[in-house]
Design an enzyme around this catalytic site. Structure first.
Site, PDB file in Angstrom:
ATOM      1  N   LEU A  55     -10.063   1.728   4.619  1.00 15.69           N
ATOM      2  CA  LEU A  55      -9.483   1.498   3.303  1.00 15.69           C
ATOM      3  C   LEU A  55      -8.146   2.235   3.304  1.00 15.69           C
ATOM      4  CD1 LEU A  55     -10.735  -0.164   1.017  1.00 15.69           C
ATOM      5  CD2 LEU A  55     -11.336   1.955  -0.141  1.00 15.69           C
ATOM      6  N   ASP A  56      -7.046   1.484   3.184  1.00 15.10           N
ATOM      7  CA  ASP A  56      -5.722   2.083   3.271  1.00 15.10           C
ATOM      8  C   ASP A  56      -5.520   3.143   2.192  1.00 15.10           C
ATOM      9  OD1 ASP A  56      -5.113   0.335   5.340  1.00 15.10           O
ATOM     10  OD2 ASP A  56      -4.226  -1.151   3.996  1.00 15.10           O
ATOM     11  N   LYS A  57      -4.585   4.038   2.444  1.00 16.60           N
ATOM     12  CA  LYS A  57      -4.282   5.120   1.497  1.00 16.60           C
ATOM     13  C   LYS A  57      -4.003   4.575   0.103  1.00 16.60           C
ATOM     14  CE  LYS A  57      -1.017   8.924   0.728  1.00 16.60           C
ATOM     15  NZ  LYS A  57       0.131   9.696   1.289  1.00 16.60           N
ATOM     16  N   ARG A 163      -2.991  -7.729   3.015  1.00 13.42           N
ATOM     17  CA  ARG A 163      -1.576  -7.490   2.765  1.00 13.42           C
ATOM     18  C   ARG A 163      -0.703  -8.403   3.637  1.00 13.42           C
ATOM     19  NH1 ARG A 163      -1.406  -1.077   3.554  1.00 13.42           N
ATOM     20  NH2 ARG A 163       0.843  -1.428   3.248  1.00 13.42           N
TER      21      ARG A 163
END
Length: 238
Positions: A55-57, A163
């Site tokens: 899970l990206d920042k 994304r």
């Protein structure tokens, strides 16, 4: 030490939390100065933990951490083999079709040029929940900015998949500094009074594994989503 994270589920085998935006899951050389992470906050109270998916920042929402080696192996394999089902909420530029799909290979590492890298199969499906045109000019010759609220279901698990696929579709995520549009992001952050990557993991479902039944965890989108002009009413309750 208080960790200030919402715990969605806690068992002997795993811990599921609602990750806020802007918080790393673990320490990373890509953000070497950052020492505040999900693991650093949780370990004093919960002991050893292992993330079983990415899970990206900037992304908020459901995050699953294993508390046992057996759980880490079983869950990790389930993610690798595409048995887990993830659902995301996103704010994008433009007006995508009511239903859309992107089947487009992606380079393994999104931080490096694609040329010379292995290209991995990747597929994302989605639907548009609501559209709006905000009274803010972010492009010459246009008095407003078209945006949309979408749900996305990644069928594979490549890095930055949603994304990158939304960029490929021509509808980049708002707030995406890597794959989005910088001037648009800055203008909308100022106009909304919120600066974040507009991507939230709404739900995650895993199949029955070994001695554990099939499970699903839900994390409602935060109040900033419900405050989006002309879009907030379309935000799913969970």
């Amino acid at each position: 030490m208080r960790h200030d994270l919402v715990v969605l589920c806690a068992t002997e085998a795993l811990l599921v939390v609602d990750k806020p935006p802007g918080l790393l899951v673990h320490r990373s050389g890509l953000d070497a100065h950052e020492t505040d992470t999900v693991l650093d906050r949780l370990r004093p109270a919960w002991g050893p933990l292992s993330p079983v998916h990415r899970l990206d920042k900037g992304t908020s929402g459901v995050l699953v951490l294993a508390r046992q080696a057996d759980a880490a192996r079983a869950l990790g394999q389930a993610f690798e083999t595409g048995q887990c089902r993830k659902r995301y909420l996103a704010l994008v530029r433009g007006w995508p079709a009511d239903e859309w799909s992107v089947d487009h290979p992606l380079a393994r590492d999104p931080e490096r040029p694609s040329l010379g890298q292995p290209m991995l199969d990747a597929c994302t499906r989605g639907r548009t929940l609501a559209r709006a045109e905000w009274p803010l000019s972010t492009r010459p010759g246009f008095d407003g900015t078209r945006v949309a609220l979408v749900e996305a279901w990644p069928e594979t698990g490549r890095r930055h998949q949603i994304r990158r696929h939304l960029k490929h579709l021509g509808h980049p995520l708002i707030g995406d500094s890597t794959h989005g549009k910088g001037p648009l992001n800055r203008a909308l952050a100022d106009w909304l009074g919120v600066q974040r990557l507009w991507l939230h993991a709404l739900s995650l479902a895993v199949p029955a594994l070994d001695d554990w039944p099939a499970q699903q965890w839900l994390a409602a989108a935060g109040p900033e989503w419900k405050s989006l002009p002309d879009l907030g009413a379309a935000v799913p309750p969970q």
